[in-house]
Design a protein around this motif. Structure first.
Motif, PDB file in Angstrom:
ATOM      1  N   LYS A  28      68.075 -36.649  58.551  1.00 49.20           N
ATOM      2  CA  LYS A  28      69.291 -35.841  58.643  1.00 49.20           C
ATOM      3  C   LYS A  28      70.451 -36.554  57.977  1.00 49.20           C
ATOM      4  CE  LYS A  28      70.068 -32.454  62.134  1.00 49.20           C
ATOM      5  NZ  LYS A  28      70.498 -32.149  63.450  1.00 49.20           N
ATOM      6  N   SER A  29      71.150 -35.827  57.137  1.00 44.87           N
ATOM      7  CA  SER A  29      72.300 -36.416  56.472  1.00 44.87           C
ATOM      8  C   SER A  29      73.541 -35.617  56.835  1.00 44.87           C
ATOM      9  CB  SER A  29      72.092 -36.416  54.961  1.00 44.87           C
ATOM     10  OG  SER A  29      71.981 -35.092  54.503  1.00 44.87           O
ATOM     11  N   GLU A  30      74.663 -36.288  56.839  1.00 51.89           N
ATOM     12  CA  GLU A  30      75.921 -35.627  57.136  1.00 51.89           C
ATOM     13  C   GLU A  30      76.432 -34.928  55.882  1.00 51.89           C
ATOM     14  OE1 GLU A  30      78.887 -37.893  59.135  1.00 51.89           O
ATOM     15  OE2 GLU A  30      77.405 -39.209  60.014  1.00 51.89           O
ATOM     16  N   ASN A  31      77.086 -33.804  56.091  1.00 58.77           N
ATOM     17  CA  ASN A  31      77.687 -33.079  54.984  1.00 58.77           C
ATOM     18  C   ASN A  31      79.145 -33.467  54.831  1.00 58.77           C
ATOM     19  OD1 ASN A  31      75.358 -31.588  54.434  1.00 58.77           O
ATOM     20  ND2 ASN A  31      75.882 -30.074  55.985  1.00 58.77           N
ATOM     21  N   HIS A  34      77.089 -43.020  53.647  1.00 58.14           N
ATOM     22  CA  HIS A  34      76.206 -41.960  54.148  1.00 58.14           C
ATOM     23  C   HIS A  34      75.346 -41.417  53.017  1.00 58.14           C
ATOM     24  CE1 HIS A  34      79.698 -41.964  56.880  1.00 58.14           C
ATOM     25  NE2 HIS A  34      78.802 -41.703  57.816  1.00 58.14           N
ATOM     26  N   THR A  78      74.094 -38.238  51.606  1.00 55.34           N
ATOM     27  CA  THR A  78      74.289 -36.794  51.635  1.00 55.34           C
ATOM     28  C   THR A  78      74.232 -36.244  50.221  1.00 55.34           C
ATOM     29  OG1 THR A  78      75.672 -34.979  52.395  1.00 55.34           O
ATOM     30  CG2 THR A  78      76.807 -36.894  51.515  1.00 55.34           C
ATOM     31  N   ARG A  79      73.929 -34.975  50.116  1.00 55.86           N
ATOM     32  CA  ARG A  79      73.893 -34.308  48.819  1.00 55.86           C
ATOM     33  C   ARG A  79      74.693 -33.016  48.848  1.00 55.86           C
ATOM     34  NH1 ARG A  79      68.102 -33.389  46.981  1.00 55.86           N
ATOM     35  NH2 ARG A  79      69.155 -33.004  45.024  1.00 55.86           N
ATOM     36  N   ASN A  80      75.408 -32.773  49.944  1.00 62.86           N
ATOM     37  CA  ASN A  80      76.097 -31.490  50.109  1.00 62.86           C
ATOM     38  C   ASN A  80      77.589 -31.671  50.324  1.00 62.86           C
ATOM     39  OD1 ASN A  80      73.632 -30.071  50.073  1.00 62.86           O
ATOM     40  ND2 ASN A  80      73.314 -30.522  52.221  1.00 62.86           N
TER      41      ASN A  80
END
Length: 135
Positions: A58-61, A95, A97-99
């Motif tokens: 899970k990654s943070e947006n 972090h 993230t990709r979004n």
């Protein structure tokens, strides 16, 4: 008494010839097709996420919000538009993230949204998702 021969009365069908009306309809159709002007609208491409499935890690947006007063918020903290790329780079360093989610308020200046999108252009490997914020 002799019967008189009555002439045969031939009743004609009382019909309306539709050919001239069809000609007029086709002429009007051609007129409207020829006089219609087609304008190509210029816009910008916003990449949408391809999958709605959650990833295993899970990654943070990154959430960028622009309120009705044209104040920019980076993950609920106000930020200046000039410092926005630095904040994103700092966030990406910590972090995975990709979004990026961009949510302008419905009364936000369009120019402010375009300015933010211009700042986000340098992060071409990130997916920018845009949604209108309605309170």
């Amino acid at each position: 008494m002799k019967r008189r021969k009555q002439p045969h009365i031939v009743e004609k069908d009382a019909g309306v010839d539709m050919t001239p009306m069809l000609d007029i309809v086709f002429i009007l159709l051609i007129f409207f097709i020829v006089t219609t002007s087609f304008v190509k609208e210029n816009g910008f491409l916003v990449k949408k996420s391809e999958s709605s499935k959650a990833s295993a890690a899970k990654s943070e947006n990154i959430m960028i919000h622009i309120d009705e007063n044209n104040t920019i918020f980076f993950n609920t903290k106000p930020v200046d538009i000039e410092r926005l790329p630095a904040r994103i780079e700092f966030f990406l360093a910590e972090h995975q993230t990709r979004n990026i989610i961009l949510r302008p308020h419905e009364e936000t200046n369009y120019q402010k949204v375009v300015d933010v999108l211009d700042k986000l252009k340098q992060f071409n490997k990130l997916t920018i998702t845009m949604g209108l914020y309605k309170p």
